[in-house]
Design an enzyme around this catalytic site. Sequence first.
Site, PDB file in Angstrom:
ATOM      1  N   SER A 150       2.843  -1.892  10.399  1.00 19.40           N
ATOM      2  CA  SER A 150       4.264  -1.642  10.740  1.00 19.40           C
ATOM      3  C   SER A 150       5.145  -3.093  10.399  1.00 19.40           C
ATOM      4  O   SER A 150       6.023  -3.492  11.154  1.00 19.40           O
ATOM      5  CB  SER A 150       4.608  -1.243  12.104  1.00 19.40           C
ATOM      6  OG  SER A 150       4.117  -0.077  12.255  1.00 19.40           O
ATOM      7  N   GLU A 176      -5.517  -4.984  10.296  1.00 18.79           N
ATOM      8  CA  GLU A 176      -4.837  -3.927  10.513  1.00 18.79           C
ATOM      9  C   GLU A 176      -5.149  -3.014  12.001  1.00 18.79           C
ATOM     10  O   GLU A 176      -5.776  -2.249  11.929  1.00 18.79           O
ATOM     11  CB  GLU A 176      -4.679  -2.945   9.577  1.00 18.79           C
ATOM     12  CG  GLU A 176      -4.286  -3.560   8.209  1.00 18.79           C
ATOM     13  CD  GLU A 176      -3.752  -2.473   7.054  1.00 18.79           C
ATOM     14  OE1 GLU A 176      -2.760  -2.737   6.698  1.00 18.79           O
ATOM     15  OE2 GLU A 176      -4.354  -1.566   6.978  1.00 18.79           O
ATOM     16  N   ASN A 219       0.947  -1.097  -0.201  1.00 20.14           N
ATOM     17  CA  ASN A 219       0.101  -0.111   0.014  1.00 20.14           C
ATOM     18  C   ASN A 219       0.778   1.262   0.040  1.00 20.14           C
ATOM     19  O   ASN A 219       1.391   1.613   1.013  1.00 20.14           O
ATOM     20  CB  ASN A 219      -0.998   0.094   1.246  1.00 20.14           C
ATOM     21  CG  ASN A 219      -1.793   1.263   1.397  1.00 20.14           C
ATOM     22  OD1 ASN A 219      -1.784   2.063   0.400  1.00 20.14           O
ATOM     23  ND2 ASN A 219      -2.573   1.386   2.513  1.00 20.14           N
ATOM     24  N   GLY A 251       1.760   2.561  10.852  1.00 17.49           N
ATOM     25  CA  GLY A 251       2.717   3.547  10.862  1.00 17.49           C
ATOM     26  C   GLY A 251       3.374   4.111  12.127  1.00 17.49           C
ATOM     27  O   GLY A 251       4.061   5.093  12.116  1.00 17.49           O
ATOM     28  N   LYS A 273       0.048   4.062  -0.505  1.00 14.76           N
ATOM     29  CA  LYS A 273      -0.655   5.293   0.257  1.00 14.76           C
ATOM     30  C   LYS A 273      -0.550   6.785  -0.857  1.00 14.76           C
ATOM     31  O   LYS A 273      -0.206   6.467  -1.855  1.00 14.76           O
ATOM     32  CB  LYS A 273      -0.135   5.620   1.553  1.00 14.76           C
ATOM     33  CG  LYS A 273      -0.366   4.297   2.454  1.00 14.76           C
ATOM     34  CD  LYS A 273      -0.257   4.367   3.890  1.00 14.76           C
ATOM     35  CE  LYS A 273      -0.503   3.233   4.559  1.00 14.76           C
ATOM     36  NZ  LYS A 273      -0.437   3.309   6.120  1.00 14.76           N
ATOM     37  N   GLU A 301      -7.166   4.555   7.730  1.00  8.34           N
ATOM     38  CA  GLU A 301      -7.048   5.803   7.263  1.00  8.34           C
ATOM     39  C   GLU A 301      -8.423   6.407   6.517  1.00  8.34           C
ATOM     40  O   GLU A 301      -8.516   7.623   6.408  1.00  8.34           O
ATOM     41  CB  GLU A 301      -5.679   5.878   6.319  1.00  8.34           C
ATOM     42  CG  GLU A 301      -4.361   6.028   7.359  1.00  8.34           C
ATOM     43  CD  GLU A 301      -3.195   5.212   6.465  1.00  8.34           C
ATOM     44  OE1 GLU A 301      -3.162   5.390   5.350  1.00  8.34           O
ATOM     45  OE2 GLU A 301      -2.394   4.933   7.337  1.00  8.34           O
ATOM     46  N   HIS A 324      -9.639   0.777   4.818  1.00  6.27           N
ATOM     47  CA  HIS A 324      -8.651   1.061   5.541  1.00  6.27           C
ATOM     48  C   HIS A 324      -8.776   2.185   6.619  1.00  6.27           C
ATOM     49  O   HIS A 324      -9.708   2.793   6.412  1.00  6.27           O
ATOM     50  CB  HIS A 324      -7.729   1.655   4.479  1.00  6.27           C
ATOM     51  CG  HIS A 324      -6.207   1.533   4.994  1.00  6.27           C
ATOM     52  ND1 HIS A 324      -5.891   2.692   5.918  1.00  6.27           N
ATOM     53  CD2 HIS A 324      -5.292   0.806   4.930  1.00  6.27           C
ATOM     54  CE1 HIS A 324      -4.603   2.437   6.162  1.00  6.27           C
ATOM     55  NE2 HIS A 324      -4.031   1.419   5.647  1.00  6.27           N
TER      56      HIS A 324
HETATM   57  P1  PGA Z   1       2.401   0.464   7.603  1.00  3.84           P
HETATM   58  O1  PGA Z   1       1.153   0.656   7.003  1.00  3.84           O
HETATM   59  O2  PGA Z   1       3.004  -0.684   7.048  1.00  3.84           O
HETATM   60  O3  PGA Z   1       3.125   1.879   7.391  1.00  3.84           O
HETATM   61  O4  PGA Z   1       1.962   0.556   9.241  1.00  3.84           O
HETATM   62  C1  PGA Z   1       0.268  -0.277   6.844  1.00  3.84           C
HETATM   63  C2  PGA Z   1      -1.145  -0.155   6.148  1.00  3.84           C
HETATM   64  O5  PGA Z   1      -1.667   0.940   6.574  1.00  3.84           O
HETATM   65  O6  PGA Z   1      -1.606  -0.777   5.170  1.00  3.84           O
END
Ligand code: PGA
Length: 238
Positions: A197, A156, A8, A162, A10, A91, A89
């Site tokens: 992460s 997640e 991803n 993140g 982003k 976010e 997601h």
């Molecule tokens: P990250 O993001 O690996 O940077 O924690 C994962 C995600 O949001 O899909």
Amino acid sequence: MPKIVAANWKMNLRRQSAVELAWALKSDGRKCWLFPAFPHLAPVHDALIGSELTLGAQDVSPDADGACTGDVSAEMLADTGCTLVLVGHSERRHGHGETAELLARKLKRALEAGLKPLYCVGETLEQRKAGKAQAVVKDHLSTLAGTEGIAAVAYEPVWAIGTGETATPGQAAEMHAFIREELKKLGLRLPILYGGSVKPENALELMSHPDVDGVLVGGASLELTSLRAIDDAAREIE
Ligand code: PGA
């Protein structure tokens, strides 16, 4: 079943860096799922021709083509060569206030256009501390009732995205087993990915558990070396 590695990207990269990453993964013979930003979908799609990599979008409009300024329809994504799309997601759920009702509309539109959703679920730290992690995840999963054609579910935990803080393999495995049971109740058998992460240092251990069918990687998927290392870990388990 081979473990799935989904990247991803982003709101990161530029057209050239996204295409270069795609080219490098293609020449390596990788089979990852790639989710570039909207403006990079078409050039990345072209770079992927002849590869076994799969293209997906990070979002989809809940509406069909028409007067929806700023939105991108499921048909447009399919027309651009996407076969996958992220829905749910955190976010989007938390950052953009996306509700279960909205996500159900997005899932429906995606499926109608022949896209396969990668549906994300996960609890916040507050919810976990309050002992509500499973209830929240169960509620997120209920949106999948009656669907057919979902690509996978990604667990997640919001507190791990993140932040550098990863769920322990035990925490991930416990929730994945719970998700599998809940999916069974909905009549669904889907791969379940872990996200939050994921790095080269923890990918192998996380994916070693039989209930973890792969990973959804954000930050560590932006660099060729780390994405390769995570994919190598996935291949090691096969
Ligand atoms: P990250 O993001 O690996 O940077 O924690 C994962 C995600 O949001 O899909």
